[in-house]
Motif scaffolding. Structure first.
Motif, PDB file in Angstrom:
ATOM      1  N   ALA A  94      33.550   6.393  14.085  1.00 46.63           N
ATOM      2  CA  ALA A  94      33.932   4.990  14.096  1.00 46.63           C
ATOM      3  C   ALA A  94      32.752   4.093  13.761  1.00 46.63           C
ATOM      4  CB  ALA A  94      34.499   4.621  15.475  1.00 46.63           C
ATOM      5  N   ALA A  95      31.565   4.421  14.296  1.00 47.15           N
ATOM      6  CA  ALA A  95      30.373   3.620  14.020  1.00 47.15           C
ATOM      7  C   ALA A  95      30.013   3.675  12.535  1.00 47.15           C
ATOM      8  CB  ALA A  95      29.207   4.111  14.869  1.00 47.15           C
ATOM      9  N   ALA A  96      30.137   4.857  11.940  1.00 47.84           N
ATOM     10  CA  ALA A  96      29.835   4.988  10.511  1.00 47.84           C
ATOM     11  C   ALA A  96      30.823   4.181   9.677  1.00 47.84           C
ATOM     12  CB  ALA A  96      29.866   6.464  10.106  1.00 47.84           C
ATOM     13  N   ALA A  97      32.114   4.222  10.051  1.00 50.08           N
ATOM     14  CA  ALA A  97      33.123   3.451   9.323  1.00 50.08           C
ATOM     15  C   ALA A  97      32.851   1.957   9.461  1.00 50.08           C
ATOM     16  CB  ALA A  97      34.516   3.797   9.850  1.00 50.08           C
ATOM     17  N   HIS A  98      32.423   1.539  10.650  1.00 45.27           N
ATOM     18  CA  HIS A  98      32.123   0.120  10.875  1.00 45.27           C
ATOM     19  C   HIS A  98      30.940  -0.311  10.006  1.00 45.27           C
ATOM     20  CE1 HIS A  98      32.187  -3.642  13.049  1.00 45.27           C
ATOM     21  NE2 HIS A  98      30.897  -3.529  13.303  1.00 45.27           N
ATOM     22  N   ASP A  99      29.931   0.547   9.883  1.00 48.94           N
ATOM     23  CA  ASP A  99      28.768   0.223   9.041  1.00 48.94           C
ATOM     24  C   ASP A  99      29.175   0.105   7.576  1.00 48.94           C
ATOM     25  OD1 ASP A  99      27.103   0.179  11.225  1.00 48.94           O
ATOM     26  OD2 ASP A  99      26.362   2.222  10.955  1.00 48.94           O
ATOM     27  N   ARG A 100      30.056   0.996   7.122  1.00 41.93           N
ATOM     28  CA  ARG A 100      30.516   0.933   5.725  1.00 41.93           C
ATOM     29  C   ARG A 100      31.267  -0.373   5.477  1.00 41.93           C
ATOM     30  NH1 ARG A 100      32.371   6.099   6.800  1.00 41.93           N
ATOM     31  NH2 ARG A 100      34.549   5.451   6.529  1.00 41.93           N
ATOM     32  N   LEU A 101      32.064  -0.776   6.459  1.00 38.34           N
ATOM     33  CA  LEU A 101      32.822  -2.014   6.312  1.00 38.34           C
ATOM     34  C   LEU A 101      31.886  -3.214   6.214  1.00 38.34           C
ATOM     35  CD1 LEU A 101      35.416  -3.634   6.295  1.00 38.34           C
ATOM     36  CD2 LEU A 101      35.500  -3.458   8.784  1.00 38.34           C
TER      37      LEU A 101
END
Length: 329
Positions: A287-294
Motif C-alpha cells: 500500500a505504501a508503494a502504491a501511495h508513493d506511485r500515486l
C-alpha cells in the motif's frame, strides 16, 4: 473489568414501550470516552441509569465495580456528574456552591473549602469565585458545573453535553479542560455530545448511539485512519488559466492515466491505486508503494500541465462520516 460495563441494558418508557435504550452492551475504560449521537439517541438516559437515578427496564450495568441496581449511593459518592441543563442557584456565590457540593459528598468543612478553591482555579474561575452565579456567562456556568463535579476528587467523571451553548472559543477551552482531566489528572471521563467532530479531538475511545442502539464502539484512532483516498489542490499558473480550469485539466489528465478521480469543491479526490477487494486491505508495504506511485504521478502530471501544485494530502476518516455510514446501512 472496565470502568463502566453494561450488558443488554434496555430502558422503555410508557405504555407505547418506546425504547430510549435497546439491548446496549458496551465497556468503557480509562482515559476520555466520547458518547456520541444525535439528540434523543439515549445518551442522557444512559448516564442517569449509570448513576442509579433511573432504573432500567432490563439488563445490568456496573460502574467502578458497583452494581447500578443496588449500589446507587456508592456510585454517586465516587462519580462526578455534570448535568446538561442549567441547575445553578443564581443567588449563590460560586465558591459557596462548590464548597456545599463538596460537603454533600462527604468532605469535612476545611477540606471542602480547600478543594473548592483548588478546582475553581483549575477550571479558570479563581478570580470570579465570589460572584453570584446569576451574573455568570454561559461559559462560566459550565465551568462552575464542572468544578462541582470535581470537588470531591471522584474516581470517574460523567459530563453531559459540557460544550452546550458555548461559543467556539469557550468550546475549545472546555474541551481542553476535559482532555486535562482524562490525561493529566488521570480521571476516567465519559463525555456526551451530539457534535461528533469535537469529540474526535479529545477522546481516546468512542461509543456511537442512534435511537438507543449501539452503532459502533472502538478506539477513536480507528475511526480516523487513513482511507487511502488522496486529495489534491492545484491552481492556475498563468493569468489566462483560472483555478477551476486548472483543476478540470488536472482531473482529465489524471483520469487519462487510469486514475479514478472526481472534483470535491476546490480539491480533486483520487481513489487509491493498488490491490483491493473482499480479501481486505493490501499489505502495508504494498500500500505504501502504491501511495508513493500515486504521489509521483500527481506531481509529474502537474509539472507536465504547467499548473501550480498546492498540496497532496491523505484523506482521513471522521466520526461524522462513520455515523452517516452506519445510519444509512
Amino acid at each position: 473489568m472496565g470502568v463502566i460495563t453494561t450488558h443488554a441494558l434496555t430502558k422503555r418508557y410508557g405504555r407505547s414501550h418506546v425504547a430510549a435504550l435497546s439491548d446496549l452492551t458496551v465497556e468503557v475504560g480509562e482515559g476520555v470516552t466520547g458518547l456520541v449521537g444525535a439528540n434523543g439517541a439515549g445518551k442522557s438516559t444512559l448516564i442517569k441509569i449509570l448513576l442509579g437515578l433511573l432504573a432500567p427496564t432490563s439488563g445490568t450495568a456496573q460502574v467502578l465495580g458497583h452494581d447500578i441496581g443496588r449500589d446507587g449511593e456508592q456510585i454517586r459518592a465516587v462519580v462526578g456528574y455534570m448535568p446538561e441543563h442549567d441547575c445553578l442557584p443564581p443567588d449563590m456565590r460560586c465558591i459557596d456552591f462548590v464548597v456545599h457540593m463538596g460537603r454533600m459528598s462527604g468532605l469535612p468543612p476545611a477540606a471542602a473549602r480547600e478543594r473548592a478553591a483548588d478546582v475553581l482555579r483549575h477550571v479558570g474561575l479563581a478570580e470570579e469565585r465570589y460572584r453570584l452565579m446569576g451574573g455568570y456567562s454561559t461559559g462560566m456556568k459550565q465551568r462552575a458545573k464542572l468544578a462541582q463535579a470535581l470537588v470531591h476528587d471522584p474516581q470517574l467523571i460523567m459530563l453531559d453535553e459540557p460544550t452546550n451553548g458555548l461559543d467556539p472559543a469557550a468550546r475549545d477551552d472546555m474541551l481542553a479542560l476535559v482532555h486535562r482531566i482524562g490525561h493529566d489528572f488521570g480521571i476516567p471521563v465519559l463525555v456526551t455530545s451530539h457534535l461528533l467532530g469535537e469529540l474526535e479531538r479529545i477522546s481516546d475511545y468512542v461509543v456511537v448511539l442512534d435511537g438507543g442502539h449501539l452503532l459502533r464502539s472502538q478506539a477513536t484512532q480507528s475511526f480516523m485512519s487513513d482511507t487511502g483516498v488522496v486529495l489534491v489542490e492545484v491552481i492556475g499558473a498563468a493569468a489566462d488559466d483560472s483555478d477551476m480550469r486548472a483543476q478540470a485539466r488536472m482531473g482529465e489528465a489524471l483520469a487519462a492515466h487510469g486514475l479514478t478521480c472526481r472534483p470535491r469543491g476546490s480539491l480533486i479526490e483520487i481513489d487509491p491505486i493498488g490491490p483491493s477487494g473482499p480479501e481486505g486491505p493490501p499489505d502495508p508495504e504494498v500500500a505504501a508503494a502504491a501511495h508513493d506511485r500515486l504521489r509521483d504521478l500527481v506531481r509529474d502530471t502537474a509539472a507536465d500541465l504547467g499548473v501550480g501544485l498546492v498540496r497532496i494530502q491523505p484523506q482521513t476518516g471522521h466520526l461524522e462520516d462513520v455515523f452517516r455510514e452506519e445510519v444509512a446501512s
